[in-house]
Design a protein around this motif. Structure first.
Motif, PDB file in Angstrom:
ATOM      1  N   GLY A 198      -7.231  -5.817   1.480  1.00  0.00           N
ATOM      2  CA  GLY A 198      -5.924  -5.978   2.274  1.00  0.00           C
ATOM      3  C   GLY A 198      -5.876  -5.513   3.600  1.00  0.00           C
ATOM      4  N   LEU A 199      -6.420  -4.341   3.930  1.00  0.00           N
ATOM      5  CA  LEU A 199      -6.344  -3.849   5.472  1.00  0.00           C
ATOM      6  C   LEU A 199      -7.155  -4.553   6.058  1.00  0.00           C
ATOM      7  CD1 LEU A 199      -5.964  -0.107   5.163  1.00  0.00           C
ATOM      8  CD2 LEU A 199      -4.332  -1.766   5.696  1.00  0.00           C
TER       9      LEU A 199
ATOM     10  N   PHE B 285     -13.475  -1.388   1.686  1.00  0.00           N
ATOM     11  CA  PHE B 285     -13.454   0.015   1.689  1.00  0.00           C
ATOM     12  C   PHE B 285     -12.208   0.614   0.752  1.00  0.00           C
ATOM     13  CE2 PHE B 285     -11.136   3.565   3.454  1.00  0.00           C
ATOM     14  CZ  PHE B 285     -11.994   4.671   3.230  1.00  0.00           C
ATOM     15  N   ARG B 286     -12.494   1.422   0.236  1.00  0.00           N
ATOM     16  CA  ARG B 286     -11.563   2.207  -0.733  1.00  0.00           C
ATOM     17  C   ARG B 286     -11.656   3.687  -0.470  1.00  0.00           C
ATOM     18  NH1 ARG B 286      -9.567   1.341  -5.665  1.00  0.00           N
ATOM     19  NH2 ARG B 286      -7.631   1.623  -4.949  1.00  0.00           N
ATOM     20  N   ALA B 287     -10.677   4.452   0.002  1.00  0.00           N
ATOM     21  CA  ALA B 287     -10.796   5.798   0.102  1.00  0.00           C
ATOM     22  C   ALA B 287     -10.974   6.632  -1.144  1.00  0.00           C
ATOM     23  CB  ALA B 287      -9.609   6.320   0.816  1.00  0.00           C
TER      24      ALA B 287
ATOM     25  N   GLY C 158      -7.492  -2.092  -7.072  1.00  0.00           N
ATOM     26  CA  GLY C 158      -7.452  -2.212  -5.424  1.00  0.00           C
ATOM     27  C   GLY C 158      -8.862  -2.976  -5.285  1.00  0.00           C
ATOM     28  N   THR C 159      -8.811  -3.777  -4.122  1.00  0.00           N
ATOM     29  CA  THR C 159      -9.888  -4.662  -3.894  1.00  0.00           C
ATOM     30  C   THR C 159     -10.536  -4.133  -2.374  1.00  0.00           C
ATOM     31  OG1 THR C 159      -8.672  -6.280  -2.421  1.00  0.00           O
ATOM     32  CG2 THR C 159      -8.923  -6.727  -4.682  1.00  0.00           C
ATOM     33  N   GLY C 160      -9.993  -3.378  -1.828  1.00  0.00           N
ATOM     34  CA  GLY C 160     -10.439  -2.848  -0.533  1.00  0.00           C
ATOM     35  C   GLY C 160     -10.393  -4.061   0.380  1.00  0.00           C
TER      36      GLY C 160
ATOM     37  N   LEU D 141     -11.573   2.520   7.822  1.00  0.00           N
ATOM     38  CA  LEU D 141     -10.318   2.071   6.961  1.00  0.00           C
ATOM     39  C   LEU D 141     -10.212   0.577   6.845  1.00  0.00           C
ATOM     40  CD1 LEU D 141      -7.916   3.228   5.425  1.00  0.00           C
ATOM     41  CD2 LEU D 141      -6.630   3.142   7.672  1.00  0.00           C
TER      42      LEU D 141
ATOM     43  N   ALA E  50      -7.820   7.641  -2.964  1.00  0.00           N
ATOM     44  CA  ALA E  50      -7.227   6.363  -3.647  1.00  0.00           C
ATOM     45  C   ALA E  50      -7.721   5.974  -4.760  1.00  0.00           C
ATOM     46  CB  ALA E  50      -7.120   5.442  -2.489  1.00  0.00           C
TER      47      ALA E  50
ATOM     48  N   ASP F 108       4.889   6.128   5.372  1.00  0.00           N
ATOM     49  CA  ASP F 108       5.068   6.811   3.819  1.00  0.00           C
ATOM     50  C   ASP F 108       4.754   8.265   3.853  1.00  0.00           C
ATOM     51  OD1 ASP F 108       2.434   7.260   2.952  1.00  0.00           O
ATOM     52  OD2 ASP F 108       2.321   5.056   3.227  1.00  0.00           O
TER      53      ASP F 108
ATOM     54  N   ASN G  66       0.808  -0.992  -0.099  1.00  0.00           N
ATOM     55  CA  ASN G  66       0.101   0.061  -0.229  1.00  0.00           C
ATOM     56  C   ASN G  66       0.900   1.172  -0.181  1.00  0.00           C
ATOM     57  OD1 ASN G  66      -2.389  -1.346  -0.133  1.00  0.00           O
ATOM     58  ND2 ASN G  66      -2.911  -1.108   2.180  1.00  0.00           N
TER      59      ASN G  66
ATOM     60  N   ILE H   7      -4.715   9.605   4.011  1.00  0.00           N
ATOM     61  CA  ILE H   7      -6.145   9.027   3.821  1.00  0.00           C
ATOM     62  C   ILE H   7      -7.110  10.228   4.499  1.00  0.00           C
ATOM     63  CG2 ILE H   7      -7.812   7.345   4.906  1.00  0.00           C
ATOM     64  CD1 ILE H   7      -5.034   5.954   5.205  1.00  0.00           C
TER      65      ILE H   7
ATOM     66  N   THR I  41       1.183   8.557   5.855  1.00  0.00           N
ATOM     67  CA  THR I  41       0.440   7.692   6.453  1.00  0.00           C
ATOM     68  C   THR I  41       1.360   6.606   7.374  1.00  0.00           C
ATOM     69  OG1 THR I  41      -1.519   7.470   4.796  1.00  0.00           O
ATOM     70  CG2 THR I  41      -1.231   5.770   6.492  1.00  0.00           C
TER      71      THR I  41
ATOM     72  N   LYS J 204       1.984   1.720  -3.518  1.00  0.00           N
ATOM     73  CA  LYS J 204       1.129   2.069  -4.266  1.00  0.00           C
ATOM     74  C   LYS J 204       0.544   3.571  -4.198  1.00  0.00           C
ATOM     75  CE  LYS J 204      -2.790  -0.669  -3.902  1.00  0.00           C
ATOM     76  NZ  LYS J 204      -3.579  -1.927  -3.901  1.00  0.00           N
ATOM     77  N   TYR J 205       0.122   3.813  -2.929  1.00  0.00           N
ATOM     78  CA  TYR J 205      -0.360   5.405  -2.715  1.00  0.00           C
ATOM     79  C   TYR J 205       0.554   6.276  -2.317  1.00  0.00           C
ATOM     80  CZ  TYR J 205      -4.434   2.158  -2.535  1.00  0.00           C
ATOM     81  OH  TYR J 205      -5.295   1.285  -2.753  1.00  0.00           O
TER      82      TYR J 205
HETATM   83  P1  ADP Z   1      -6.653  -1.635  -1.659  1.00  0.00           P
HETATM   84  O1  ADP Z   1      -5.291  -1.251  -1.579  1.00  0.00           O
HETATM   85  O2  ADP Z   1      -6.721  -3.044  -2.580  1.00  0.00           O
HETATM   86  O3  ADP Z   1      -7.698  -0.563  -2.333  1.00  0.00           O
HETATM   87  P2  ADP Z   1      -6.552  -2.086   0.917  1.00  0.00           P
HETATM   88  O4  ADP Z   1      -7.619  -2.807   2.007  1.00  0.00           O
HETATM   89  O5  ADP Z   1      -5.166  -2.371   1.230  1.00  0.00           O
HETATM   90  O6  ADP Z   1      -7.399  -2.249  -0.279  1.00  0.00           O
HETATM   91  O7  ADP Z   1      -6.728  -0.385   1.487  1.00  0.00           O
HETATM   92  C1  ADP Z   1      -7.784   0.025   1.589  1.00  0.00           C
HETATM   93  C2  ADP Z   1      -7.877   1.480   1.326  1.00  0.00           C
HETATM   94  O8  ADP Z   1      -7.088   2.135   2.338  1.00  0.00           O
HETATM   95  C3  ADP Z   1      -7.212   1.718   0.200  1.00  0.00           C
HETATM   96  O9  ADP Z   1      -8.003   1.906  -0.983  1.00  0.00           O
HETATM   97  C4  ADP Z   1      -6.563   3.178   0.483  1.00  0.00           C
HETATM   98  O10 ADP Z   1      -7.774   4.388   0.194  1.00  0.00           O
HETATM   99  C5  ADP Z   1      -6.177   3.129   1.944  1.00  0.00           C
HETATM  100  N1  ADP Z   1      -4.824   3.061   2.177  1.00  0.00           N
HETATM  101  C6  ADP Z   1      -4.254   2.029   2.540  1.00  0.00           C
HETATM  102  N2  ADP Z   1      -2.968   2.178   2.636  1.00  0.00           N
HETATM  103  C7  ADP Z   1      -2.775   3.467   2.338  1.00  0.00           C
HETATM  104  C8  ADP Z   1      -1.639   4.177   2.350  1.00  0.00           C
HETATM  105  N3  ADP Z   1      -0.615   3.681   2.781  1.00  0.00           N
HETATM  106  N4  ADP Z   1      -1.785   5.515   1.693  1.00  0.00           N
HETATM  107  C9  ADP Z   1      -2.732   5.991   1.716  1.00  0.00           C
HETATM  108  N5  ADP Z   1      -4.122   5.424   1.657  1.00  0.00           N
HETATM  109  C10 ADP Z   1      -4.007   4.031   1.853  1.00  0.00           C
END
Ligand code: ADP
Length: 427
Positions: free
Chosen positions: A392-393, A376-378, A388-390, A371, A381, A358, A330, A363, A417, A333-334
């Motif tokens: 991972g977290l 969930f996806r912000a 992204g699948t939302g 989160l 993002a 990072d 993440n 967010i 973050t 990626k972000y």
């Molecule tokens: P994905 O990355 O597949 O969308 P995650 O569950 O890993 O799913 O993350 C959920 C959401 O949290 C992301 O879509 C993003 O909006 C936010 N996010 C996670 N990690 C970060 C990060 N390091 N910086 C900014 N936003 C983040």
């Protein structure tokens, strides 16, 4: 309470009135004596008569008051009794199982629904240690729950299993409400076994389906790689573009399948943990290596910081990999090109604190509370990264909890973050 105050005020007013009555009567007597009767009875007879009349008045008034107080109090007591009766009826007949515990965690009383839940008979739960009926695979969470129950803490809707006297196990949502005066806890247990069974069936289906998908998708990837090696170098641009798209989407599908598999395994509780000593610095370095290509592409600076470098953590390698690699992925990626990422750990008492920080897109504050929810996806993002699948977290949080740890996040939009994970550490 209000009636009592009213009565006290009334009584006070009466006393004042009577006290005023006595000198009034005395003065009236004096004048009467002075004007008409100075020849007849003596002054002392008049004063004496007024005292007797005052006493008579006091007697009548206090009699009235005494007659009034019991009737008002009776009414209040009857009201209280009626309320108590209503509560007892609610408690007794409620379809929700209720158990009342004392501070030692022993059952003081329970209702009919609780008797049905524990498949026992009336009175046989009374005096029993309630902990013997509670079950949870996560022993640390069970200990926390029991400690909170005994400490008289108020909490709502925690999932736990209860074992009936027959041995049958059911899932319940447990809530506890403190009763300060009686030093007792009112505990409600809502049966969610059916919902859990449906959830498990759903997770089993997802696990089965994704498992079946895994083989053909792996075959597509493998054949793509073979094909790539045999392609002529002078392929037209459009063909290269299509080829890239197929490759990117295949990788996306593999990531999705892995996320679904992890979620279903964690939710079904079939993710058996295998605790092994892990050299943490080496482990973290190998995860950074997995992202070399993306790090170089974005020209990111990755700074590892390990204290102590030779730390060995006893943990589950697969779960720890899911946690750290998802967070690093993440972070990569972000983030905008030329950004920086820190991967650090340190010992903090009986815990290891692992942090991934990072300087990425951050967010939005209003979305932070969601989160760790599934899918969930912000908003920022989604604009920056379509993929992204939302999940991972969500998987990260479940994995951290499975290892008995906690996760927290600090983030400022457009600044960065930091995810912090605390895992138990035994020397
Ligand atoms: P994905 O990355 O597949 O969308 P995650 O569950 O890993 O799913 O993350 C959920 C959401 O949290 C992301 O879509 C993003 O909006 C936010 N996010 C996670 N990690 C970060 C990060 N390091 N910086 C900014 N936003 C983040």
């Amino acid at each position: 309470m209000r009636t009592e105050r009213k009565l006290r005020l009334q009584r006070f007013a009466w006393y004042v009135l009577v006290l005023l009555l006595f000198p009034l009567l005395a003065v009236a007597g004096w004048y009467t004596y002075d004007l008409f009767l100075s020849e007849l009875p003596s002054l002392w007879v008049v004063v004496g008569a007024s005292v007797i009349i005052s006493l008579f008045v006091i007697r009548i008034l206090s009699g009235q008051l005494a007659a009034k107080i019991p009737s008002v109090y009776d009414e209040e007591i009857a009201k209280l009794l009626r309320a108590q009766e209503r509560f007892a009826l609610l408690y007794e007949r409620s379809p929700v199982p209720y158990v009342t515990l004392d501070r030692a965690g022993k059952v003081v009383m329970c209702n009919l629904a609780a008797i049905r839940l524990f498949e026992t008979t009336i009175n046989s739960l009374d005096g029993q240690d309630f902990s013997q009926y509670l079950l949870l695979e996560d022993k640390a969470a069970l200990q926390r729950l029991w400690r909170d129950l005994k400490n008289g803490q108020t909490f709502t809707d925690r999932e736990v299993q209860v074992r009936a006297v027959s041995g049958a196990v059911r899932w319940v949502l447990i809530s506890a409400f403190q009763s300060q005066e009686a030093k007792q806890q009112l505990v409600s247990l809502v049966d969610i076994t059916h919902r859990k069974e449906v959830d498990t069936a759903k997770s089993e289906f997802v696990a089965l389906a994704t498992h079946q998908l895994r083989t053909p998708v792996a075959a597509i990837r493998w054949n793509l790689e073979l094909l790539q090696r045999q392609l002529p170098p002078d392929l037209p641009d459009t063909a290269n573009k299509y080829f890239d798209k197929i490759q990117r989407n295949t990788l996306r599908m593999i990531a999705l399948i892995n996320d679904f598999l992890n979620v279903s395994k964690l939710e079904m509780g079939t993710f058996a943990t295998d605790l092994q000593p892990i050299e943490l610095a080496k482990f973290c370095d190998s995860i950074i290596d997995e992202f070399t290509q993306a790090i170089e592409q974005k020209q990111l600076t990755v700074t590892p910081s390990y204290q102590p470098v030779d730390l060995t953590l006893v943990s589950d390698e697969r779960l720890l990999h899911i946690i750290i690699s998802n967070l690093v992925s993440n972070a990569v990626k972000y983030i905008e090109p030329n950004g920086s990422i820190d991967l650090r750990y340190q010992l903090a008492g009986n815990e290891v604190l692992i942090e991934v920080a990072d300087t990425g897109i951050g967010i939005p504050a209003a979305e932070l509370s969601e989160l760790f929810s599934k899918f969930f996806r912000a908003t920022n993002a989604q604009v920056q990264q379509a993929e992204g699948t939302g999940l991972g977290l969500y998987v990260v949080q479940q994995s951290v909890e499975k290892l008995g740890g906690t996760i927290s996040v600090a983030s400022v939009e457009n600044q960065g973050t930091t995810f912090s994970i605390r895992l138990p550490y035994k020397r």
